[in-house]
Scaffold this active site. Structure first.
Site, short mmCIF file in Angstrom:
data_model
loop_
_atom_site.label_atom_id
_atom_site.label_comp_id
_atom_site.label_asym_id
_atom_site.label_seq_id
_atom_site.Cartn_x
_atom_site.Cartn_y
_atom_site.Cartn_z
N TYR A 140 11.53 1.72 6.98
CA TYR A 140 11.20 0.34 7.34
C TYR A 140 12.22 -0.26 8.31
O TYR A 140 11.89 -1.16 9.07
CB TYR A 140 11.15 -0.54 6.08
CG TYR A 140 9.80 -0.64 5.44
CD1 TYR A 140 9.11 0.50 5.04
CD2 TYR A 140 9.21 -1.88 5.21
CE1 TYR A 140 7.88 0.40 4.43
CE2 TYR A 140 7.98 -1.99 4.58
CZ TYR A 140 7.31 -0.85 4.20
OH TYR A 140 6.09 -0.95 3.60
N LYS A 190 10.33 13.60 -1.31
CA LYS A 190 9.58 14.64 -0.63
C LYS A 190 10.62 15.65 -0.15
O LYS A 190 10.73 15.96 1.05
CB LYS A 190 8.76 14.03 0.53
CG LYS A 190 7.78 14.97 1.19
CD LYS A 190 6.58 15.34 0.33
CE LYS A 190 5.74 16.41 1.01
NZ LYS A 190 4.65 16.93 0.16
N ASP A 222 3.57 13.30 -3.37
CA ASP A 222 2.13 13.60 -3.44
C ASP A 222 1.70 13.85 -4.89
O ASP A 222 0.68 13.35 -5.35
CB ASP A 222 1.75 14.78 -2.52
CG ASP A 222 2.67 15.99 -2.66
OD1 ASP A 222 3.72 15.89 -3.34
OD2 ASP A 222 2.34 17.05 -2.09
N ASP A 246 6.30 1.36 -1.56
CA ASP A 246 5.24 0.46 -1.08
C ASP A 246 3.88 1.01 -1.50
O ASP A 246 3.04 0.29 -2.05
CB ASP A 246 5.33 0.33 0.44
CG ASP A 246 4.23 -0.55 1.01
OD1 ASP A 246 4.01 -1.64 0.45
OD2 ASP A 246 3.59 -0.15 2.00
N ASP A 250 1.25 -0.16 -5.01
CA ASP A 250 -0.15 -0.61 -4.89
C ASP A 250 -1.04 0.23 -5.81
O ASP A 250 -1.94 -0.29 -6.48
CB ASP A 250 -0.67 -0.46 -3.45
CG ASP A 250 -0.50 -1.74 -2.63
OD1 ASP A 250 0.40 -2.53 -2.97
OD2 ASP A 250 -1.26 -1.94 -1.67
C1 IPM Z 1 4.76 -5.29 0.15
C2 IPM Z 1 4.02 -5.50 1.44
C3 IPM Z 1 5.03 -5.58 2.57
C4 IPM Z 1 5.75 -4.26 2.62
C5 IPM Z 1 4.46 -5.94 3.96
C6 IPM Z 1 3.69 -7.24 3.91
C7 IPM Z 1 5.52 -6.00 5.01
O1 IPM Z 1 3.07 -4.50 1.63
O2 IPM Z 1 5.59 -6.14 -0.19
O3 IPM Z 1 4.50 -4.29 -0.51
O4 IPM Z 1 5.26 -3.30 3.24
O5 IPM Z 1 6.83 -4.16 2.04
MG MG Z 2 2.84 -3.20 -0.05
#
Ligand code: IPM
Ligand code: MG
Length: 358
Positions: A140, A190, A222, A246, A250
């Site tokens: 990042y 990884k 993975d 990240d 999710d």
């Molecule tokens: C998160 C989001 C952010 C990230 C974006 C909005 C920059 O997806 O907080 O997970 O990638 O960190």
């Molecule tokens: Mg995110």
């Protein structure tokens, strides 16, 4: 007095943050908290006002605050502006400027929502995972980065880089937190392909020597992605770098029924923190009053726990959330037959009432 800065942001951000503030007011009343609230623009909203997704005035207020409650940022409106001015850059600069390197993302399944998960109830019931994501390093932020011309075509590039000290400090956070839970840490890498994560694995293994009670395991990313949907309850704490964290957070969020249920804390060395829901700004439903405010409300609970050291208030907020779920109240994203579909505001008000009643 504790100073809390509210950064509503874009999309559904202002709606959900408003409900968290409603709950905060109820907590103030019930527990006699001494809190000062301030608000500032961030993301696309700040770009529209000041031409910058993180104006200096907002950053100054963020530095001065004891804790920050953040909504969400971004939207199609700002997708095509100059890259450095995009809303996401504002959030990334905020994380980086404040040194918020430790991102805690709990994925807890409320028993009331077992049916809302896309996985079978027996696979997810009782789920309680904590993802510890490194937040201020890795690909990042690594340099060099960019898009350049090479041999008559464009080439895009980023750099995944972590220093030993960065790896060690996030590993320590994971070990400490695991010590307060089930004493298990799975480090995700990884290492079979990427040198940066080969070193990650080595450093995390070394850091674990100071925590003899913690059972450390390693998993390729993975495989981890697969295990999370196959048998998620095998995990206690997962520690990983910025990009993998990240993605996996999710995925873990979805196990709980909705990404609208997942709060997060981003902490610096001194436990000052920024608290935000893991979901995005959901521009498709912004302004309709149907977004789920619970992730933001539970982010407020984390704020109480980690930055204000009020675990009692955090527990009470958490209990109030459980109560409204028990009452059958559901926003659209977690609605299942037989429950009652409510708006963002009704959900926030119900939690605030439950908290006030105690
Ligand atoms: C998160 C989001 C952010 C990230 C974006 C909005 C920059 O997806 O907080 O997970 O990638 O960190
Ligand atoms: Mg995110």
């Amino acid at each position: 007095m504790s100073h809390i800065l509210i950064l509503p942001g874009d999309g559904i951000g202002p709606e959900i943050v408003q409900e968290a503030v409603r709950v905060l007011r109820a907590a103030e009343q019930r527990f006699g908290l001494d809190i000062s609230l301030d608000e500032a623009p961030v993301g696309g909203a700040a770009y529209d006002l000041h031409g910058d997704p993180l104006p200096q005035s907002t950053l100054d207020k963020a530095r001065a605050a004891d804790a920050i409650l953040f909504g969400s940022i971004g939207g199609p409106k700002w997708d095509t502006i100059e890259r450095d001015k995009r809303p996401e850059r504002g959030l990334l600069r905020l994380r980086s400027s404040l040194g918020l390197f430790a991102n805690l993302r709990p994925a807890i399944l409320f028993p009331q929502l077992a049916d809302a998960s896309s996985l079978k109830p027996e696979v997810v019931s009782g789920l309680d995972i904590l993802i510890v994501r490194e937040l201020t390093g890795g690909i990042y932020f690594g340099q060099p980065r960019g898009i350049r011309e090479e041999n008559g075509e464009r080439v895009g590039f980023n750099t995944d880089v972590y220093s030993e000290s960065e790896m060690r400090r996030i590993a320590k956070v994971a070990f400490e937190l695991a010590g307060q839970r089930n004493n298990k840490v799975c480090s995700v890498d990884k290492a079979n392909v990427l040198e940066v994560t080969e070193l990650w694995k080595e450093v995390v293994t070394d850091a674990a020597k100071d925590y003899p009670n913690i059972e450390l395991s390693h998993m390729y990313v993975d495989n981890a992605a697969m295990q999370l949907v196959r048998a998620p309850k095998q995990f206690d704490v997962i520690v990983t770098g910025n990009l993998f964290g990240d993605i996996l957070s999710d995925e873990a969020a979805m196990l709980t029924g909705s990404i609208g249920m997942l709060p997060s804390a981003s902490l610096d060395e001194n436990r000052k923190g920024l608290y935000e829901p893991c979901h995005g700004s959901a521009p498709d439903i912004a302004g309709q009053g149907i977004a789920n405010p619970l992730a933001t409300i539970m982010s407020l609970a984390m704020l109480m726990r980690y930055s204000l050291e009020r675990g009692d208030v955090a527990d009470a907020i958490q209990a109030a959330v459980e109560q409204v779920l028990d009452q059958g109240l559901r926003t659209a994203d977690i609605y299942t037959e037989g429950t009652r579909k409510v708006s963002t505001e009704e959900m926030g008000a119900a939690v605030a009432e439950a908290l006030a009643r105690g």
